[in-house]
Design a protein around this motif. Structure first.
Motif, PDB file in Angstrom:
ATOM      1  N   GLN A 128      -9.819  -0.681   9.289  1.00 14.43           N
ATOM      2  CA  GLN A 128      -9.024  -1.024   8.104  1.00 14.43           C
ATOM      3  C   GLN A 128      -7.773  -0.148   8.030  1.00 14.43           C
ATOM      4  O   GLN A 128      -6.675  -0.654   7.766  1.00 14.43           O
ATOM      5  CB  GLN A 128      -9.859  -0.853   6.843  1.00 14.43           C
ATOM      6  N   GLN A 129      -7.920   1.154   8.283  1.00 12.28           N
ATOM      7  CA  GLN A 129      -6.755   2.045   8.272  1.00 12.28           C
ATOM      8  C   GLN A 129      -5.784   1.680   9.382  1.00 12.28           C
ATOM      9  O   GLN A 129      -4.572   1.690   9.173  1.00 12.28           O
ATOM     10  CB  GLN A 129      -7.183   3.504   8.422  1.00 12.28           C
ATOM     11  N   LEU A 130      -6.295   1.347  10.542  1.00 15.50           N
ATOM     12  CA  LEU A 130      -5.435   0.961  11.655  1.00 15.50           C
ATOM     13  C   LEU A 130      -4.616  -0.278  11.287  1.00 15.50           C
ATOM     14  O   LEU A 130      -3.395  -0.303  11.476  1.00 15.50           O
ATOM     15  CB  LEU A 130      -6.266   0.702  12.909  1.00 15.50           C
ATOM     16  N   ALA A 163      11.987   6.770  17.689  1.00 15.10           N
ATOM     17  CA  ALA A 163      11.504   6.174  18.936  1.00 15.10           C
ATOM     18  C   ALA A 163      10.058   5.710  18.775  1.00 15.10           C
ATOM     19  O   ALA A 163       9.664   4.686  19.327  1.00 15.10           O
ATOM     20  CB  ALA A 163      11.589   7.183  20.074  1.00 15.10           C
ATOM     21  N   SER A 164       9.270   6.473  18.014  1.00 14.96           N
ATOM     22  CA  SER A 164       7.859   6.148  17.861  1.00 14.96           C
ATOM     23  C   SER A 164       7.297   6.859  16.641  1.00 14.96           C
ATOM     24  O   SER A 164       7.825   7.873  16.196  1.00 14.96           O
ATOM     25  CB  SER A 164       7.076   6.592  19.111  1.00 14.96           C
ATOM     26  N   VAL A 165       6.212   6.312  16.128  1.00 14.72           N
ATOM     27  CA  VAL A 165       5.483   6.940  15.024  1.00 14.72           C
ATOM     28  C   VAL A 165       4.063   7.204  15.507  1.00 14.72           C
ATOM     29  O   VAL A 165       3.394   6.294  16.000  1.00 14.72           O
ATOM     30  CB  VAL A 165       5.438   6.030  13.778  1.00 14.72           C
ATOM     31  N   LEU A 166       3.634   8.444  15.380  1.00 14.78           N
ATOM     32  CA  LEU A 166       2.259   8.808  15.716  1.00 14.78           C
ATOM     33  C   LEU A 166       1.450   8.818  14.423  1.00 14.78           C
ATOM     34  O   LEU A 166       1.896   9.341  13.412  1.00 14.78           O
ATOM     35  CB  LEU A 166       2.209  10.201  16.340  1.00 14.78           C
ATOM     36  N   PHE A 167       0.274   8.233  14.465  1.00 13.36           N
ATOM     37  CA  PHE A 167      -0.585   8.272  13.287  1.00 13.36           C
ATOM     38  C   PHE A 167      -2.036   8.220  13.726  1.00 13.36           C
ATOM     39  O   PHE A 167      -2.351   7.797  14.832  1.00 13.36           O
ATOM     40  CB  PHE A 167      -0.274   7.129  12.312  1.00 13.36           C
ATOM     41  N   PRO A 183       0.838  -1.197   0.000  1.00 15.12           N
ATOM     42  CA  PRO A 183       0.000   0.000   0.000  1.00 15.12           C
ATOM     43  C   PRO A 183       0.880   1.258   0.000  1.00 15.12           C
ATOM     44  O   PRO A 183       1.980   1.252   0.576  1.00 15.12           O
ATOM     45  CB  PRO A 183      -0.777  -0.094   1.315  1.00 15.12           C
ATOM     46  N   PRO A 184       0.423   2.330  -0.632  1.00  8.62           N
ATOM     47  CA  PRO A 184       1.203   3.574  -0.623  1.00  8.62           C
ATOM     48  C   PRO A 184       1.556   4.049   0.791  1.00  8.62           C
ATOM     49  O   PRO A 184       2.658   4.562   1.020  1.00  8.62           O
ATOM     50  CB  PRO A 184       0.290   4.580  -1.332  1.00  8.62           C
ATOM     51  N   SER A 185       0.661   3.853   1.729  1.00  7.57           N
ATOM     52  CA  SER A 185       0.945   4.291   3.098  1.00  7.57           C
ATOM     53  C   SER A 185       2.195   3.607   3.654  1.00  7.57           C
ATOM     54  O   SER A 185       2.955   4.203   4.420  1.00  7.57           O
ATOM     55  CB  SER A 185      -0.253   4.028   4.016  1.00  7.57           C
ATOM     56  N   HIS A 186       2.450   2.379   3.251  1.00 10.61           N
ATOM     57  CA  HIS A 186       3.626   1.655   3.743  1.00 10.61           C
ATOM     58  C   HIS A 186       4.918   2.297   3.244  1.00 10.61           C
ATOM     59  O   HIS A 186       5.930   2.278   3.953  1.00 10.61           O
ATOM     60  CB  HIS A 186       3.580   0.194   3.320  1.00 10.61           C
ATOM     61  N   LEU A 238      -0.528  -0.486  10.872  1.00 13.25           N
ATOM     62  CA  LEU A 238       0.273  -1.390  11.703  1.00 13.25           C
ATOM     63  C   LEU A 238       1.065  -2.396  10.860  1.00 13.25           C
ATOM     64  O   LEU A 238       2.189  -2.754  11.216  1.00 13.25           O
ATOM     65  CB  LEU A 238      -0.620  -2.125  12.697  1.00 13.25           C
ATOM     66  N   THR A 239       0.498  -2.825   9.755  1.00  7.06           N
ATOM     67  CA  THR A 239       1.208  -3.804   8.925  1.00  7.06           C
ATOM     68  C   THR A 239       2.313  -3.160   8.087  1.00  7.06           C
ATOM     69  O   THR A 239       3.049  -3.875   7.388  1.00  7.06           O
ATOM     70  CB  THR A 239       0.240  -4.598   8.019  1.00  7.06           C
ATOM     71  N   ALA A 240       2.451  -1.845   8.165  1.00  9.20           N
ATOM     72  CA  ALA A 240       3.569  -1.172   7.488  1.00  9.20           C
ATOM     73  C   ALA A 240       4.904  -1.703   8.009  1.00  9.20           C
ATOM     74  O   ALA A 240       5.906  -1.706   7.278  1.00  9.20           O
ATOM     75  CB  ALA A 240       3.482   0.338   7.681  1.00  9.20           C
TER      76      ALA A 240
END
Length: 131
Positions: free
Chosen positions: A101-103, A91-95, A75-78, A107-109
């Motif tokens: 489905q978006q969650l 350290a962390s990614v905020l999204f 997916p483009p988001s990945h 997460l699977t990125a």
């Protein structure tokens, strides 16, 4: 600006101490998901009519992100997440996510990121350079 964390002064600060980078707006308000590429599809989202520099840059990059995503079967988001995940001081990614489905996609990125090689990560980094 996605390149601020890669500025030599910032890299030096990360290396000197136990400072971690918290990446936010990794998807540039959804523009890097490529959902706004075809306005005829009626994509819903806050960035649809956004003409801020960040949104315009995200919409501009979305075509390249989408092409790479198709080539790498992700997916483009990945592809957008891979840029943040590749930073050595992360350290962390905020999204945000407005659906289960978006969650799940966000997460699977991590799975996509884990399979990218050094050449692919360099392609992702090059996308973020000022055009």
């Amino acid at each position: 600006d996605s390149n601020q964390a890669n500025h030599p002064d910032m890299i030096g600060a990360f290396q000197r101490g136990s400072t971690g980078l918290v990446a936010s707006s990794v998807l540039a308000a959804g523009t890097l998901t490529a959902k706004y590429l075809n306005s005829a599809e009626g994509a819903v989202g806050r960035a649809r009519e956004d003409s801020s520099p960040r949104a315009l840059r995200g919409k501009e990059l979305a075509l390249d992100v989408a092409a790479i995503a198709r080539q790498w079967e992700a997916p483009p988001s990945h592809i957008a997440f891979a840029y943040a995940l590749s930073h050595p001081a992360l350290a962390s990614v905020l999204f945000g996510a407005s659906s289960a489905q978006q969650l799940t996609e966000n997460l699977t990125a991590l799975e996509t990121f884990a399979r990218l090689d050094a050449d692919q990560l360099e392609i992702v980094r090059q996308l973020a350079l000022p055009g």
